[in-house]
Structure formats: C-alpha cells, structure tokens
Design a protein around this motif. Structure first.
Motif, mmCIF file in Angstrom:
data_model
loop_
_atom_site.group_PDB
_atom_site.id
_atom_site.type_symbol
_atom_site.label_atom_id
_atom_site.label_comp_id
_atom_site.label_asym_id
_atom_site.label_seq_id
_atom_site.Cartn_x
_atom_site.Cartn_y
_atom_site.Cartn_z
ATOM 1 N N ILE A 179 0.837 -1.207 0.000
ATOM 2 C CA ILE A 179 0.000 0.000 0.000
ATOM 3 C C ILE A 179 0.871 1.255 0.000
ATOM 4 C CG2 ILE A 179 -1.637 1.315 1.413
ATOM 5 C CD1 ILE A 179 -2.870 -1.290 2.296
ATOM 6 N N ASN A 180 1.982 1.177 0.720
ATOM 7 C CA ASN A 180 2.907 2.322 0.744
ATOM 8 C C ASN A 180 3.409 2.645 -0.662
ATOM 9 O OD1 ASN A 180 4.741 1.748 3.884
ATOM 10 N ND2 ASN A 180 2.639 2.304 3.498
ATOM 11 N N THR A 204 12.175 3.041 1.076
ATOM 12 C CA THR A 204 11.342 4.222 0.805
ATOM 13 C C THR A 204 9.913 3.982 1.232
ATOM 14 O OG1 THR A 204 10.894 3.492 -1.449
ATOM 15 C CG2 THR A 204 12.724 5.017 -1.147
ATOM 16 N N PRO A 254 7.431 3.786 4.169
ATOM 17 C CA PRO A 254 7.479 4.243 5.566
ATOM 18 C C PRO A 254 7.291 3.128 6.587
ATOM 19 C CG PRO A 254 5.980 5.599 4.272
ATOM 20 C CD PRO A 254 6.460 4.529 3.361
ATOM 21 N N TYR A 294 0.550 4.152 -2.967
ATOM 22 C CA TYR A 294 0.133 5.520 -2.672
ATOM 23 C C TYR A 294 1.301 6.436 -2.336
ATOM 24 C CZ TYR A 294 -4.641 3.779 -2.702
ATOM 25 O OH TYR A 294 -5.828 3.228 -3.077
ATOM 26 N N ASP A 295 2.501 6.017 -2.660
ATOM 27 C CA ASP A 295 3.644 6.887 -2.414
ATOM 28 C C ASP A 295 3.444 8.192 -3.187
ATOM 29 O OD1 ASP A 295 6.071 8.171 -2.303
ATOM 30 O OD2 ASP A 295 7.269 6.360 -2.635
ATOM 31 N N PRO A 296 3.348 9.320 -2.472
ATOM 32 C CA PRO A 296 3.142 10.574 -3.195
ATOM 33 C C PRO A 296 4.309 10.924 -4.108
ATOM 34 C CG PRO A 296 3.410 10.968 -0.826
ATOM 35 C CD PRO A 296 3.362 9.481 -1.016
ATOM 36 N N VAL A 314 11.848 9.543 2.167
ATOM 37 C CA VAL A 314 11.772 8.514 3.208
ATOM 38 C C VAL A 314 13.048 7.681 3.176
ATOM 39 C CG1 VAL A 314 10.517 6.473 3.984
ATOM 40 C CG2 VAL A 314 9.264 8.443 3.097
ATOM 41 N N HIS A 367 14.437 10.540 -2.781
ATOM 42 C CA HIS A 367 13.191 10.219 -2.075
ATOM 43 C C HIS A 367 13.335 10.563 -0.594
ATOM 44 C CE1 HIS A 367 9.753 8.000 -0.592
ATOM 45 N NE2 HIS A 367 9.387 7.745 -1.839
#
Ligand SMILES: Nc1nc2c(c(=O)[nH]1)N[C@H]1C(S)=C(S)[C@@H](COP(=O)(O)OP(=O)(O)OC[C@H]3O[C@@H](n4cnc5c(=O)[nH]c(N)nc54)[C@H](O)[C@@H]3O)O[C@H]1N2
Ligand SMILES: Nc1nc2c(c(=O)[nH]1)N[C@H]1C(S)=C(S)[C@@H](COP(=O)(O)OP(=O)(O)OC[C@H]3O[C@@H](n4cnc5c(=O)[nH]c(N)nc54)[C@H](O)[C@@H]3O)O[C@H]1N2
Ligand code: SF4
Ligand code: SF4
Ligand code: SF4
Ligand code: SF4
Ligand code: SF4
Ligand SMILES: [Mo]
Lengths: 837, 203, 293
Positions: free
Chosen positions: A60-61, A725, A727, A64-66, A798, A796
């Motif tokens: 999911i990260n 990267t 979170p 939806y990573d912006p 993160v 990036h």
C-alpha cells in the motif's frame, strides 16, 4: 469477474500477485470506495497460503507513495550529479515518447551498440531482450551476477533447473550456507518461512546455518557456524574429505545408477572414449575390462574406484578422480582457510551423513523413491565470490555424495517458470547441461562486443558489473565505440552495481538517459526522460518465477483503476520499438519470450497491447479456453507440484546427472583454445571438473593492512534497499539493531577502540565509505556486515539515515575480481576501519 | 469465551510481517505500533543466542490498565478483549504507566492530522486515520473489528508466515491455542503480577 | 558484554524500558497538589484565611491547571470522575473537587458558624487525600517496581507537610500571615524536623528500592549513578533538603526575609525535582522475564 465490473463495486477483495520482491506471492487487496485499505495473502493459494512478508504487507505504501512518478517527466536542469535536483517538469506521453524515440532512433541508425540497456524487471522477463531486439548487446546492471551467476548455471547443469532448494517436506538435516531460504530472503520468502517453520517445529528437522553473520536463519538454527567470507567451499570440501576418507560414506548405488561417477577419466581429466564409437566408458569389475557406458552391466560391477589401463591409457572412474583431487583437503587444512575448527567440520560431516540414511526408500503417491533426508542448501553468500562456480560445484558435490539430488528429503531443482525443469537428453546418456535458461550464450568472438564481455563467459550470466571498467578503459580489450545513451527499466544500476565510482563516471558520460520507473531512484535521478510504469497493483501480468513446491502462473491483476497517467512498461517498450523502427524484431522476440504458440504468433508490424499479449500467452500455455478472461474469472493457475514432478526428473527419463563436471572442463578448454588462437591472455583455470580449494583467491590475498572482511546482506524487511522508501518498512528497520549501523564484533571493536555510534571510515582497496558502528556479538570477529537498508542516497525523502553506507562502493569490478567460470562478481571485500568521529 | 493468542517463539523468525500487518489493518500512523518483535540476544561470540519476541497487548484478565482508568474508557468485553473507548478516554495515561507490558501508546495531539508524508495524506491514510482520535491512548485490540465481522483471526496472525501467532478461544479446551498451551507448556509474560494475560508464549 | 539486560528506548530489543509519558506536567501537578494542600491544612490549623485561599488556589490553578494541560483531551476531564471505585485518579479528582467546594465555602463562613468546624475538618481531610493520593496512585501500579513502594504515600505526606510549613514560614516572614506567637516560635523547629524526616524517608525509600527487583534496581541506578544522579544529588537532595536544613539550622527562620525566601525557593525546587525524578526513573520490567537473557 471482468475488470470493469470488479472495480465498479463499492467494497471488494481483488486477487492479484505481490511484486515487492523478485518473487510472487498470491495476494488479495481489500478495496473500499476505490481505495486499497489492506493487502493480505490469498488464503486459497497453495504457495503462500495467505501469508505475506513485511514487504508484501507494505505494498500500500508503494501504491500511494506521493513521490511516485505520475506523468512523464523531463529534466530541465542540464547539470547531473548526486543530489542535484533534476528539476522535473511534467510532459505529455507524446512528447516523452517522441523525444526518446528520436534520440534512440538516431543511435540505432548510427550504431545500436551505443545504447546501454538496464532492464531488470524480474516479473517481466519477456521484456529483457528489448535491447537485443534493438541491436544492443549490453547489459549495464546486475541481477543474476550479484546473486546467481555462479548458481543458476550449476543448477542447470545438474538438475536442468534455475534454482534449487532442499525438500521442505521431507528433509531432516538441513545445512544452509549463505542463504536466507525459509527466514529472510531468496525463493518466495512468505511461503518458505512457513514451510521451514513446519519442518523445524513440527518435524524436528535439525538446522545448521553457515554464515559469517547471525542471520535470522542462524538465530533459529540448532547450530550457527561462522565462516570467513568466501571460504564456504573449504568448509564443505572438508566435510567431503571426512566422508570419503574417514567415514567412508557415500551413496555408491546412486553414483553408479544415476551419475557419471563411473565414467572413466584419463590422466588429463578428459573422458576416456571408445575410439570406435566415441562412447564414454566404464570399468566392469565382473569382466575386468572397460565397456561402453551403455553396455548391459550389473550395476554392482561398475567400478567407482581404482585405477585401470585401457588400451595402454591410464584411467580412473570419475568418482576416484574426485576422491583423489580432494586427497589433501583435510579438515585441518580446510579449517585454516574457513576458520571453523576441524573437529566441527568432522562432526557436521558425521551428523550429515548419518542423517542422510543412505540406502533407505520412501513411498509417495504409491511410488517408491530413494529417501535422503539431509541436504545442503546455499545461495548468494556462499557462491557470490571469485571461484563461485567452484563454490557452487562443491555445494552440489556434498549433496551428490549422499545421493540426495532430486530425491525426497534432498536437494531439489526449482524451475525458472512454468516449464519447471528442462530435462533433455545430452551426450553419453547424460542429461543435457542447461546453463543458459535466461537467454542463449553469447557466441565467442575474438574482441568482445558487449561491455559485459558475455562472449568470453560461455557458462556465465551477463557480468554487467564489467561494463563500467570497459567503458572507461575501452582500449584494454579493444572496444572501438563508446556508449551514448541508456535505457533503464525497473533497475537501479547506480545502486546495484559494484565499484560505484566508476559507474558514476559512465553516467556522467552518457548524453541521454531514459528510465521507466515508478519511484525515482539513484539511477533515474540522472535520467533525461522518465516514463511512468503502472505499479503492480495496477497492471496485468502472468508470472511464475522460481517457485519451489508450486507450479503454474500467478495472475497479477489491477486491483484498482490506475491512479495516474502511467502506462504498462511492456506497452511503453512496444510503442518505442515501433517508433524507433524495430517492431518486427521485438514482436519476434515476444513470440519466444511469451511462449506464444504458432497460432498466437504476433504479426511483425502490429503493436500489441500488454492485455492482448497476456491473453495470447495464457491461451498458448493453457489452451484456447484459458485466456485472460479465464484468469480474470478464476485467478491464479497455481498448484502444488506432484511428487513425480518434484523428484527424480532426470532419472525418470533414464538420464544420468554429473558428479564429475567434465562439461565445464570441456567448455573451459574450448574457450582456452579460442583465446590462444586469438592471441588473448585469458585465465580459464577455474573451469575445473572437480571443485577444489584454490589459494589464489584474490579476496584472501589482499594487502594485510585491509584486515577485515566486509559483506552486505538482505533481511525479510528489505528488498535490496529500495523498500526503505516505504514508511512502514523504514519505521520498523530503524528500530532494529542489525539495520542501525555497520555490524562489528564486540571483541574486535574493543581491540580497535570502536564503540556503537562511532563514525567509521571504511576503506577498501577500491573505495571509501562512512558508516556508524554497531557493536554486536552477531558477526564473525574478522568481518563487518552491512545491511542493504542503510545504503540509500536517492532524493526520495523517506529512508534517509544519518549516515548511509553504500556497500557497493567498496567492491571491485574487473576481470580479476570476477569468477572466471561463471562471471559472478565478488560480493565480499576487504576493508580497514578508522574512527573519524 | 476468552480470546487469546499463543506466540510460538520457536517458529517466529523475526520478520516483522505482523508489525506491518497490524499497522496496515488498523491504519496506525507514524510511531504507532500495537505490536512489534523484539530481539533478545545473549552470550558472547561464538556462543550467541538470539530470540525473536513478539509483544502485543495481553488482554489481561485482571488488567491493571482497566483498574486504573478513571473514565472507564478502558473496558473489558465478555469475550476477554480489553478495549479502549476512544470517545471516553481523556488521555491521562494512567493506563500507560499501569500496564506492566508497556503496551499502551499515547497519540499526541495532531498525531492523526498528518501522515508519513506530512499534512498531505495519501488516500489510504485519509480513510484509515479517520478511525483514530488524537489525545487518547490506544493499543492492540485483538482486531476486535474483525471479530465483530466474524473473522476470528487477527491481522497479525493471519499474515504471520511462520504461523507463530495463533489466535483462538482459551476457554475452549479443544481450541488450537488451548491444545498448544497444554502440549508445549505455554507461559504467560510477567505472571507474577497477577494480571493473568491472555497471551501465552511457547519456548 | 557489560550489563546483561539493556535499557532500551525505541529499539526493538527486549530489555528495560523507561516510562516516557509522565514527566514535568505530572510532576508539577504532584508538586502543586502537595504544596497547596499542605499550606491549606496548615492554614486551617493556624486560622489563616489568606493561607487557606493561597493553598486552594495553588491546588486549583497549579495542580488543576497542570493536569488540564497534560490531558490529551482536556475537556473530557470530567469523565475522570467515573470510576472512583477502582481508580486513584478518579478518587483524586473527587477529593480535589470536595476540597475546593468545602475550602471555598469555608472561606465564606465566619469562624463562629456551627458549620465551620465540621467543614474545616472535611476540607482538611480532602486536602490530605489530595496530598497523598498520587502516592497511592504510584504504589498501586505493578508495572513500575520503584513506584510500587509502601513508602510512596508516606513520602507524599511528608513532602506535603514540609511544603505547607515552608509556605507558612514564607508568608509569615513576608508579612502576609499573622500567627500566634506560640506557633510562630515552633515553626522553625517543625521545619527542621520535617526536613530531617524527609531526608530519612527519602533514604529509606531508596534503600527499599534496591530490593524491588531488577527493574527497581535499574531505576535506582538511574537515579544514583545514571543520568539523573546529578540533578538528584544537587537539586532534590542538595538544594531541597541539605541546603535548606543547613540554612534553617544555622541561619534559620530568624535570619530575615531574604534567607527565608531562599529557603523557600530551595525547598520548592527540591520538592519539584524529587517527584520529577521519581517519575523519570520509572522503569518497566522486561516483558519476558522467564526467557533467560
Ligand atoms: N549492496 C548490495 N547490492 C546488491 C545486492 C545486495 O544484496 N547488496 N543485491 C544484488 C541482487 S541479488 C540483485 S538481484 C540486484 C537487484 O537490483 P535491482 O534490480 O536494480 O533492484 P530493485 O531495487 O528491485 O529495482 C530497481 C528499481 O526498480 C524500480 N521499480 C520498483 N517497482 C517498479 C515497477 O513496478 N516498475 C518499474 N518500471 N520500476 C519499478 C525502483 O525504482 C527500484 O529502485 O541488486 C544487486 N545489488
Ligand atoms: N527479503 C528478500 N527476499 C528476496 C530478495 C530481497 O530483496 N529481499 N531478493 C531476491 C533475490 S534477487 C535474491 S538474489 C535472493 C538473495 O537471497 P539470499 O542469498 O538468501 O540473500 P542475501 O542476504 O543476499 O545473502 C545471503 C546471506 O549470505 C551471507 N553472506 C555474505 N557473505 C557470505 C559468505 O561469504 N559466506 C556465507 N556463508 N554467507 C555469506 C549474508 O550474511 C546473507 O545473510 O533473495 C530473493 N528474495
Ligand atoms: S516474499 Fe516477495 S512476493 Fe512474497 S510477500 Fe514478500 S515481497 Fe511479496
Ligand atoms: S510475522 Fe510471525 S514470524 Fe514474523 S516476526 Fe511476526 S510473529 Fe514472528
Ligand atoms: S497488556 Fe497492558 S494494556 Fe493490555 S490488558 Fe494487560 S495491562 Fe492492559
Ligand atoms: S488514558 Fe484513557 S484509557 Fe488510559 S487511563 Fe486515562 S482515560 Fe483511561
Ligand atoms: S491482534 Fe490485531 S490489533 Fe493486535 S497486534 Fe495483532 S493485528 Fe494488531
Ligand atoms: Mo538477485
């Protein structure tokens, strides 16, 4: 359910396949109002049975990573460099593709070899050959060479397999050397953890882990044995010596019946052949003479040992040759090399050969098989070295000795894809060696064409790490052209290749870089154009990669509508092929790499969508009724392998497998001849038919001022380093001691005055990095161990630690530091440490 | 009916899939971990032992966190779950200092207002963070919402690749958890505190 | 390897963990609660309305304010009264509410009122509960062994008396409080006695905490050897008890307003820090004690 019907629902679970590592676990995604709120393992799948590892959980990260690439991007800052902001601006697909096509077309017309290719998408193996279809021979990256160059070919030669694993369901004594199977990495982690746990806890399987570091596996093992990096072969050969010379245990029946251990070998190591029919020969003890290997003979009478004269030629059975070659590999000598005591080597050899219960049988599904519930499993750590080919052969040999290859309880081949094992008849009643399951070998030429020199590694898998050195010093091997552009797809050569400073120089040189990516990395930070791929949760694919115990295709389906203006990488590459003008080549290649049956072959001049391609592939493999629609309706087509598919594949076809690797010797001699004829100096000394220890290993002959060994590792939380990267992953690993710095042993640290938290300068003969010291008892006193998770510098936001330690900067990358037999790069190095803060 | 969990330390490989699955299931923002897996290392090289120890709320039968809660926000359900009523909790954190297992987490003010990438939340974060309140104390809820939907498996046990976390009814002598506790000698953490935890460890 | 069981923060390592939630605001609340109620009780005894008022205000504004600021959801504070049957915090809130109600009512009543005496007793009892309930709160927590000591409420009580006495002395010397001569003469002696008593109780508390198991020992080490040793010995003990004692004995309450102010400040500093530090050194037990480390 059809795609549009599915996504039209308000609340649904969609089945798909994970892609957070190189493998594929079956997943299901919970979607509410178009938002993916949870990913779980697909409980119905026989592979991972509902289980996921932490990377799979973190999908999911990624989705939806912006910081995902949402549209095609163009660089507006002409300056390139580490940390330099490319100042991306969004552009249209048309502009992005036409600019790219224009640049690449010009190159192709000039000299297609001026394009470097870095396509690593393990899930889309069918696109790997895009560069070849373009006309470029290069592979400027690493997948196989950092992990499997020395592994896959030997599996291909021994089992017709790509990978290998011990039999989770039946093994009782499992030695694991430099591999994370069942604990932290390698084949289908989420599935294998469960199988390994069942074996350990439910069946009481004994586990011995050989590693310079206390990996997750070592923590769970009954015994952790710490070796010096790059010396596992010595440990294993010490075991073999003990078994052959001291315990006198080996599976003679197996060797006679199923291997070439009986073939007669001349003094020079070559096969003795019947001059009349060129057949291999064996010694018949009943008649006291040499016979053709296919002659009718009582199996008991085939000599495994002894020395004979055949027509005045001195020869010995291959098994005897193996034994003689190892006569000086005493546990004492091996102990000096690998740092494991001779007593331990002997004890493990004894436990192992006892557990193998040579001579016993087991009945499965009504069929009787030999039963050898002891096996050695290994991977990158064990063989990722110069002489890695010999390392792999040694690991195979210790398995072969107890006759456990492809039998219940033993060491099993694992296929690359749905074809499973490729068992074809070769010479002398032997299985045909299959060292090249990814692509055909590069044909020899006197001057290498590809920067990775694949033409000179006839057994190997593209040693992409050699590219940089050859590009920066073209005269050395006589390259008369220079690369101008690079295409990247799902790859991070700047991070994954060794001797990074050289790689950086190559990046600086290049006039045009295009990357197909979804989140920018160290490499795509240097690109001129970025083309956004769909993420795995938004795209269609049939995949089956190295799955142990299970076969068949997983269906990756889009669980939601694509979030952004992205396109499937396959579609992007097809579009580019058309624009650049090599669509017929590309389609021709896809016919092959997608296993398309003749009736589904692609027309040369038509662009096919990924969906169309997937449909044709499905129908080609499963029949006309099982196209894409079938998969949308039914999901995966995976199932457990049956015993008759898992076991004795070669034997079922009446074929022998090698224990004496004359194939390798012959390839080496052939290469040697060609090289001499070409006037080239080239070391072929590692093409040996029997693995032995060689003191020439450069890793152990470094200036003693570099007094420590250094190596890198993966754990369940990390995929290379890219997962940092994410979170959730970053949060977890930033709490785990093994990911908080460079691991150094307590005693060593004390002697060097190093404390946890000190900033270290870590210097190898090839590069320098900094790192935070982490003092621990979980590593061999002569080593530092560096988690992949502390090695990033991409833009990036993160996953940026206070100090990142990019291990690959420390590694060498040239011919000297490459395994001659397989092209495997050396993945360990030597360092010296200084406290700088 | 008393839900409980058995953690098989022999099986756990420290992969942290449970840690992440819990975050994903419950939409837990930065720093909020209802469960995690601790390393326990002892000895000196080469005689080193390393255990992976998953920890989570034990849903104690005699829960100190419940006893000290002045608002009654922390309450116990018939099925043994110890839960926090988000609307009642005033954030005094008496339960935090009372839980011998250090399993309670206070959500600082503003905690649910920003995600991992700052104020701009991802679609997932928007949906899931709405289930939380800040200024209150949270902890593992044995996935009560799943149980209420009829899924008697927690998210962490569902994903655990090693099957090291087994969820079930401790009151049912035939349940897998009860059988494991009997046959392998399950032990409760800090049982000297008389909390009677519903999590048992097998070592 | 040094210490076998590590003291860990956010790392995923099993070991001792320090509590991190109750810190200076809770310490302030404890502090104000004790000083305020101590002053209130003394003032009731000494018949000082101003003292009573100041005591009430310290509790209301200081303690109440600190708690209010501390709560994650301050406006739900009233919910905290729901469970006095099991929760010391609820009991504390009730006690504080009664103390306020009774205390302010008392201020309005003439001494001659028949209600005055019963109300004064009731208010003082409530104030006493306010002063010591946090001791019981800490004692009743099994999680943090060093708090789990029967001396905790005693410690609270004595600090409250000490705080009250100091405040009375201070107000008297500042001229805010007219006291009966007999009492006034006795006060410095009381102060010295309380200082000595507090010193002894702190000592006893510490000695007792060595034996509260490994986590208690860890707390103890943090306080007397670790990062908190300096503030503990200098501020809580040095300034708060030893310096005040020396000043009281040698300079004493007769040395003038300046000295008394100094003693008062020193005493209050010590008072705050002892509870602040006792909160800070709260260490939980390792969860899986039975797994040998
Ligand atoms: N120090 C060190 N170096 C190593 C290794 C190590 O363990 N340590 N491991 C080695 C091994 S075994 C291997 S196989 C290689 C692997 O090396 P790579 O194949 O380069 O590794 P990945 O990180 O999987 O993928 C590279 C990039 O793909 C992009 N990507 C992710 N998802 C997608 C997607 O859906 N589509 C597209 N188009 N791109 C995507 C991301 O930007 C990611 O950074 O590294 C090798 N290098
Ligand atoms: N979790 C996870 N799983 C993965 C991947 C991933 O990125 N993450 N990637 C996939 C890919 S592409 C690959 S190649 C495989 C890699 O799978 P593995 O080979 O299992 O993993 P690695 O951690 O790269 O290396 C294995 C181990 O070797 C040890 N080691 C290093 N040097 C030596 C040595 O000289 N001798 C011995 N005995 N051990 C040594 C390291 O400590 C490490 O634990 O995993 C696959 N599966
Ligand atoms: S092992 Fe690989 S494919 Fe399976 S869940 Fe983990 S990341 Fe996904
Ligand atoms: S998921 Fe299971 S195996 Fe992995 S850390 Fe959690 S409990 Fe252990
Ligand atoms: S583990 Fe802690 S939070 Fe959970 S019920 Fe027990 S005391 Fe309460
Ligand atoms: S923080 Fe909330 S749940 Fe905890 S004790 Fe206070 S009111 Fe109860
Ligand atoms: S039971 Fe549910 S809430 Fe508790 S740790 Fe597991 S996943 Fe998280
Ligand atoms: Mo790899």
């Amino acid at each position: 359910m059809k795609q549009n019907e599915m996504v039209a629902q308000k609340d649904y679970w969609a089945k798909s396949a994970c892609k957070m590592c190189i493998h594929t676990c079956a997943i299901r995604a919970h979607v509410v109002d178009g938002v993916v709120v949870k990913i779980e393992g697909d409980p119905d799948n026989p592979g991972n049975r509902g289980k996921l590892c932490p990377k799979g959980q973190s999908g999911i990260n990624r989705l939806y990573d912006p910081h995902r690439v949402k549209t095609p991007l163009k660089r507006t800052n002409p300056e390139k460099g580490v940390g330099v902001d490319p100042m991306w601006v969004p552009i249209s697909w048309e502009e992005a593709l036409s600019t790219t096509a224009e640049k690449l077309k010009a190159i192709r017309e000039d000299d297609p070899r001026k394009l470097l290719v870095s396509i690593n998408d393990f899930h889309r193996i069918h696109i790997w050959g895009w560069g070849a279809a373009f006309g470029s021979p290069h592979y400027f990256s690493t997948v196989g060479q950092y992990c499997g160059a020395a592994y896959h070919p030997t599996n291909g030669i021994l089992d017709g397999a790509f990978a290998a694993i011990n039999d989770y369901d039946h093994c009782k004594y499992w030695i694991q050397i430099g591999a994370g199977d069942g604990f932290s990495a390698h084949l289908h982690l989420a599935s294998s953890i469960k199988r390994m746990a069942d074996a350990r806890v439910n069946r009481g399987m004994k586990l011995v882990v050989v590693e310079p570091r206390m990996s997750a596996g070592a923590a769970k093992a009954d015994e952790w044995i710490a070796t010096r990096p790059g010396t596992d072969r010595a440990f294993v050969l010490g075991m073999v010596y003990t078994m052959l010379y001291e315990l006198n245990v080996y599976d003679a029946w197996f060797m006679r019946k199923h291997t070439n251990g009986i073939h007669l070998i001349q003094k020079d190591g070559n096969m003795l052949r019947n001059p009349e029919n060129n057949k291999a020969m064996v010694w018949d003890t009943a008649t006291g003479q040499a016979r053709d290997s296919d002659a009718e003979m009582d199996i008991q009478d085939m000599a495994l040992e002894g020395s004979y004269q055949v027509n005045g030629v001195e020869c010995r059975p291959a098994f005897q040759v193996i034994k003689d070659s190892l006569a000086d590999h005493t546990p004492e000598r091996m102990s000096e090399i690998c740092s494991v005591s001779a007593a331990t080597i002997r004890r493990i050899a004894k436990e192992y050969s006892d557990a193998a219960s040579i001579g016993s049988d087991i009945t499965l599904d009504g069929k009787e098989y030999p039963y050898r519930p002891a096996a050695v499993n290994y991977y990158r750590g064990a063989i990722g070295h110069v002489d890695g080919g010999l390392d792999a052969l040694a690991m195979k040999l210790v398995n072969l000795i107890v006759g456990n290859i492809d039998v219940p309880g033993g060491h099993l081949g694992v296929g690359l894809n749905h074809q499973q094992l490729i068992i074809e008849e070769g010479q002398d009643g032997m299985m045909k060696p299959q060292p090249h399951l990814l692509h055909p070998p590069g044909a020899f030429i006197t001057k290498p064409d590809s920067f990775q020199m694949i033409e000179w590694y006839p057994i190997g898998i593209d040693p992409g790490h050699l590219c940089a050195a050859n590009i920066m010093d073209p005269d050395h091997f006589g390259y008369d052209y220079q690369p101008e552009a690079l295409i990247i797809e799902h790859s991070n050569p700047m991070w994954n290749l060794s001797q990074t400073p050289k790689v950086k120089e190559v990046f600086k040189k290049l006039k045009f870089i295009v990357a197909i990516d979804i989140v920018l990395n160290e490499s795509s930070d240097w690109a001129d154009i970025i083309l956004p791929d769909l993420s795995y949760l938004e795209s269609d694919l049939l995949i089956c990669i190295e799955s142990p115990m299970v076969t068949g295709y997983f269906y990756r389906r889009p669980v939601i509508k694509p979030l952004y203006d992205s396109r499937d990488a396959t579609d992007i590459l097809s579009d580019l092929a058309e624009r650049i003008g090599f669509l017929p080549n590309w389609n021709g290649l896809l016919n092959h790499t997608c296993f398309l049956a003749p009736e589904y072959h692609l027309e040369p001049d038509k662009v096919y969508s990924n969906l169309e391609l997937t449909d044709r592939m499905a129908k080609s493999i499963y029949g006309p009724d099982q196209g894409l629609e079938w998969f949308q309706e039914h999901g995966h087509a995976t199932r457990l392998l049956r015993p008759d598919e898992l076991y004795m594949s070669a034997a079922q076809k009446g074929l022998r497998i090698p224990i004496y690797f004359n194939f390798i010797k012959e390839v080496g001699e052939d290469l040697d001849k060609k090289m001499k004829a070409a006037g080239r100096e080239w070391d072929t000394s590692s093409y040996l038919p029997v693995p032995i220890w060689r003191d020439s290993h450069p890793l152990h002959n470094v200036d003693p001022e570099y007094d420590m060994y250094a190596f890198a590792f993966k754990e369940a939380q990390s995929n290379f380093s890219e997962s940092t990267t994410m979170p959730w992953i970053e949060e977890v690993i930033s709490c785990q001691p093994i990911h908080l710095g460079v691991m150094i042993n307590g005693k060593t640290a004390k002697a060097k005055g190093i404390k946890t938290g000190d900033v270290l300068k870590i210097e190898s003969p090839f590069g320098v990095v900094e790192g935070l010291a982490r003092v621990t008892e979980e590593v061999h006193p002569e080593c530092i161990a560096i988690s992949n998770t502390i090695s990033r510098w991409s833009r990036h936001p993160v996953g940026k630690r206070k100090i990142n330690t990019h291990f690959n900067q420390l590694l060498p990358a040239d011919v000297k530091w490459t395994d001659g037999m397989t092209g495997h790069l050396e993945t360990a190095t030597r360092v010296k440490l200084t406290v700088i803060a | 009916m008393r839900y409980g969990m058995v953690v098989d330390l022999k099986r756990c490989v420290g992969c942290q899939a449970c840690t992440v699955a819990c975050k994903s299931e419950n939409g837990n923002g930065p720093g909020i971990m209802y469960t995690k897996v601790l390393d326990q290392v002892s000895g000196e090289y080469p005689n080193v032992r390393k255990q992976f120890v998953p920890v989570l709320c034990n849903h104690c039968k005699n829960a100190p966190c419940q006893r000290v809660c002045p608002t009654g926000a922390t309450y116990k359900r018939e099925d043994g779950l110890v839960l926090v009523d988000h609307d009642k909790c005033m954030g005094c954190r008496a339960c935090y200092v009372a839980c011998p297992y250090n399993n309670r987490i206070f959500l600082k003010r503003g905690k649910t207002k920003s995600g991992y990438y700052g104020k701009e939340m991802t679609p997932y974060e928007k949906v899931k963070y709405a289930e939380h309140q800040d200024g209150i104390v949270e902890k593992c809820k044995f996935c009560a919402h799943r149980i209420d939907e009829g899924i008697t498996e927690t998210s962490c046990s569902q994903t655990c690749p090693a099957d090291a976390r087994i969820f079930g009814d401790l009151d049912d002598p035939e349940s897998k958890v009860s059988r494991l506790i009997r046959s392998r000698g399950g032990r409760q953490p800090l049982c000297e505190d008389d909390t009677d935890p519903s999590v048992y460890y097998l070592d | 390897m040094g210490r076998a069981i590590p003291l860990v923060e956010k790392e995923f390592v099993s070991g001792f963990r320090q509590q991190t939630e109750w810190a200076w605001l809770i310490a302030s609340a404890f502090f104000f609660g004790k000083v305020g109620s101590g002053l209130f009780i003394m003032s009731v005894v000494l018949d000082s309305r101003l003292g009573m008022l100041v005591g009430l205000l310290i509790v209301l504004v200081g303690k109440g304010g600190a708690h209010f600021l501390y709560l994650g959801r301050p406006w739900r504070f009233w919910r905290g009264m729901a469970r006095p049957n099991s929760a010391w915090i609820a009991r504390g809130i009730w006690a504080m509410s009664f103390m306020m109600a009774a205390g302010f009512l008392l201020l309005l009543l003439p001494m001659s009122s028949a209600l005055y005496m019963p109300l004064a007793v009731f208010a003082s009892i409530c104030a006493f509960v306010v002063a010591v309930y946090d001791g019981f709160l800490l004692t009743s927590s099994p999680a943090i062994p060093i708090w789990n000591s029967a001396l905790m409420p005693v410690l609270c009580m004595f600090y409250s008396f000490l705080g009250g006495t100091t405040m009375v002395l201070f107000m008297k010397h500042m001229g805010f409080m007219q006291l009966d001569e007999k009492f006034a003469a006795f006060l410095p002696t009381l102060e010295i006695g309380l200082l000595v008593a507090n010193l002894l109780i702190v000592l006893m508390f510490l000695m007792g905490s060595i034996n509260t198991g490994s986590a208690g020992r860890e707390s103890f080490d943090l306080l007397v050897k670790g990062p908190y040793a300096l503030p503990f010995f200098s501020l809580a003990i040095g300034v708060g008890l030893v310096f005040t004692l020396l000043m009281s004995v040698f300079g004493g309450a007769h040395a003038g307003a300046g000295t008394v102010a100094l003693i008062t400040v020193a005493d209050l500093v010590g008072h705050f820090f002892i509870f602040f530090l006792l909160l800070k050194i709260g260490v939980f037990k390792p969860v899986l004690g039975f797994l040998k480390i």
